[in-house]
Enzyme design. Structure first.
Site, PDB file in Angstrom:
ATOM      1  N   ASP A 133     -86.160  18.027 -13.536  1.00 50.54           N
ATOM      2  CA  ASP A 133     -86.138  18.304 -12.084  1.00 50.54           C
ATOM      3  C   ASP A 133     -85.298  19.537 -11.760  1.00 50.54           C
ATOM      4  OD1 ASP A 133     -83.601  17.221 -12.607  1.00 50.54           O
ATOM      5  OD2 ASP A 133     -83.706  15.685 -11.045  1.00 50.54           O
ATOM      6  N   GLU A 134     -84.479  19.997 -12.725  1.00 50.78           N
ATOM      7  CA  GLU A 134     -83.556  21.097 -12.430  1.00 50.78           C
ATOM      8  C   GLU A 134     -84.285  22.418 -12.167  1.00 50.78           C
ATOM      9  OE1 GLU A 134     -79.925  21.119 -14.683  1.00 50.78           O
ATOM     10  OE2 GLU A 134     -80.156  19.002 -15.197  1.00 50.78           O
ATOM     11  N   TYR A 158     -79.998  27.153 -18.318  1.00 47.45           N
ATOM     12  CA  TYR A 158     -80.798  26.022 -18.814  1.00 47.45           C
ATOM     13  C   TYR A 158     -82.051  25.837 -17.961  1.00 47.45           C
ATOM     14  CZ  TYR A 158     -82.400  21.174 -19.174  1.00 47.45           C
ATOM     15  OH  TYR A 158     -83.191  20.048 -19.284  1.00 47.45           O
ATOM     16  N   LYS A 162     -86.086  26.349 -18.843  1.00 50.29           N
ATOM     17  CA  LYS A 162     -87.086  25.272 -18.729  1.00 50.29           C
ATOM     18  C   LYS A 162     -88.194  25.685 -17.753  1.00 50.29           C
ATOM     19  CE  LYS A 162     -87.078  21.667 -20.335  1.00 50.29           C
ATOM     20  NZ  LYS A 162     -87.581  21.147 -21.659  1.00 50.29           N
TER      21      LYS A 162
END
Ligand code: NAD
Ligand code: TYD
Length: 355
Positions: A133-134, A158, A162
């Site tokens: 979800d980030e 990060y 992704k």
């Protein structure tokens, strides 16, 4: 058979163990055993012929192509990643390599392999990419939870790496028709999570009489999901998800970090009280915040619930109790993962924070 990558890490381990309790379909597990990968997690499968472990890198196209050609999997599930936000802030390079280049190489080799399959197998083949979800960035209080159409706004190296991998997945479907699926899940917790992440770090520090570091004001919100519920969702998406689609997975368990830490402390007070009469919450220490710290994540999981019938089995209360108990029951695992390199990381991450 299926091929999983990163199956010796936290979620991958839980997935592999769950898979083999529910099915006899073989799993090839490709993992290069970084600090986060641990073969001890899979010790119960040592003599199990259904599990084939290969130590190797998802960036190694030659290796991947040879595995695909030899084993002819019907599906690939890509868990392999560098996964810790704080490490991505200290040292982003490895995140670009594994999360972006690695996913790209996996896609390219898969595309070559998939192109050689006979029509029926080509149609049934799936590439499932495990994401987070980030990638959607940070919500303010009161904003609607992330659904699958939320714009991408990653804030850390990060989440940016992704997000890049998610875009590659999307492009391989759009351009080459590769039958891909993507899941974007909220924060997981449960057995085998490496004690660099909040919940296991708090448990491990509490039991060794160390400070319990809470970043900033501790009011950042995460949406917690028990790892086995995530694994159930992944199996469902693999079998019933529509190629090209994305599914958000979350626990409807939004909690501020400080509440999580207090819950863990209260459970430890009951399950493993300190011998000196003190309470674990007395170890809580507020420390310098994470740079660029996202304030709130929340997932709207209506799509997977309505279209595929998924529902989480654990409440936060049942899941966190099981998790704390697992760490208490597996002290030798906890000690084995706290090697010299673990201690170096703890020094690097917390020294500058005033601990
Ligand atoms: P983890 O860090 O515990 O495990 C990652 C695994 O990948 C390790 O076993 C590691 O050895 C392996 N790996 C790393 N680089 C590799 C490479 N180049 N080649 C082969 N193997 C490699 O991570 P996790 O928490 O289990 O997360 C798994 C996946 O789920 C990741 O893609 C992550 O982004 C995603 N995710 C995690 C969470 C969470 O809360 N943990 C939430 C949502 C999504
Ligand atoms: P983490 O488990 O690293 O997951 P993520 O950053 O992917 O959400 O952190 C969860 C939350 O806990 C996050 O808001 C940062 C916070 N946190 C602390 O307050 N102290 C810590 O020592 C750690 C590792 C995290």
């Amino acid at each position: 058979m299926i091929l999983v990558t990163g199956g010796a890490g936290f979620i991958g381990t839980n997935f592999v163990l769950d898979w083999l309790t529910q099915s006899d379909e073989e799993i090839i597990n490709l993992d290069n055993l970084t600090y986060a990968g641990n073969l001890e997690n899979l010790a119960s499968l040592k003599d199990d012929k259904r599990h084939i472990f290969i130590k190797g890198d998802i960036c190694d196209s030659t290796l991947i192509l040879s595995l695909l050609t030899k084993y002819k999997p019907r599906a690939i599930i890509n868990f392999a990643a560098e996964s810790h936000v704080d490490r991505s802030i200290q040292d982003p390079e490895g995140f670009i390599q594994t999360n972006i280049v690695g996913t790209f190489r996996l896609l390219e080799t898969t595309r070559a392999y998939w192109g050689t399959l006979e029509l029926e197998m080509r149609q049934k083949f799936r590439f499932l990419h495990i994401s987070t979800d980030e990638v959607y960035g940070s919500l303010s209080n009161g904003e609607e939870a992330f659904d699958e159409n939320h714009r991408y706004e990653p804030n850390s190296p990060y989440s940016a790496s992704k997000a890049a991998s998610d875009h590659l997945i999307r492009a391989y479907h759009h351009t080459y028709d590769l039958p891909v699926l993507t899941t974007n899940c909220s924060n997981n917790y449960g057995p085998y999570q490496f004690p660099e992440k909040l919940i296991p770090l708090i448990i491990v520090n509490a039991l060794t009489d160390k400070p319990l570091p809470v970043y900033g004001d501790g009011q950042q919100i995460r949406d917690w999901l028990y790892v086995k519920d995530h694994c159930d969702a992944i199996r469902l998406v693999l079998e019933a998800g529509a190629p090209g689609e994305t599914y958000n997975i979350g626990g409807r368990n939004e909690k501020p970090n400080i509440n999580i830490v207090h819950t863990v402390c209260a459970l430890l007070d009951t399950l493993h009280p300190r011998t000196d009469g003190k309470r674990y919450h007395q170890q809580i220490t507020f420390v310098t915040d994470r740079p660029g710290h996202d304030r709130r994540y929340a997932i709207n999981s209506k799509k997977i619930e309505c279209e595929l019938g998924w529902k989480s089995a654990e409440t936060f209360e049942t899941g966190i109790q099981k998790t704390v108990q697992w760490y208490l029951d597996n002290q030798s695992w906890v000690q084995s993962v706290q090697s010299g390199t673990y201690r170096l990381w703890i020094d690097k991450n917390y020294k500058g924070r005033g601990l």
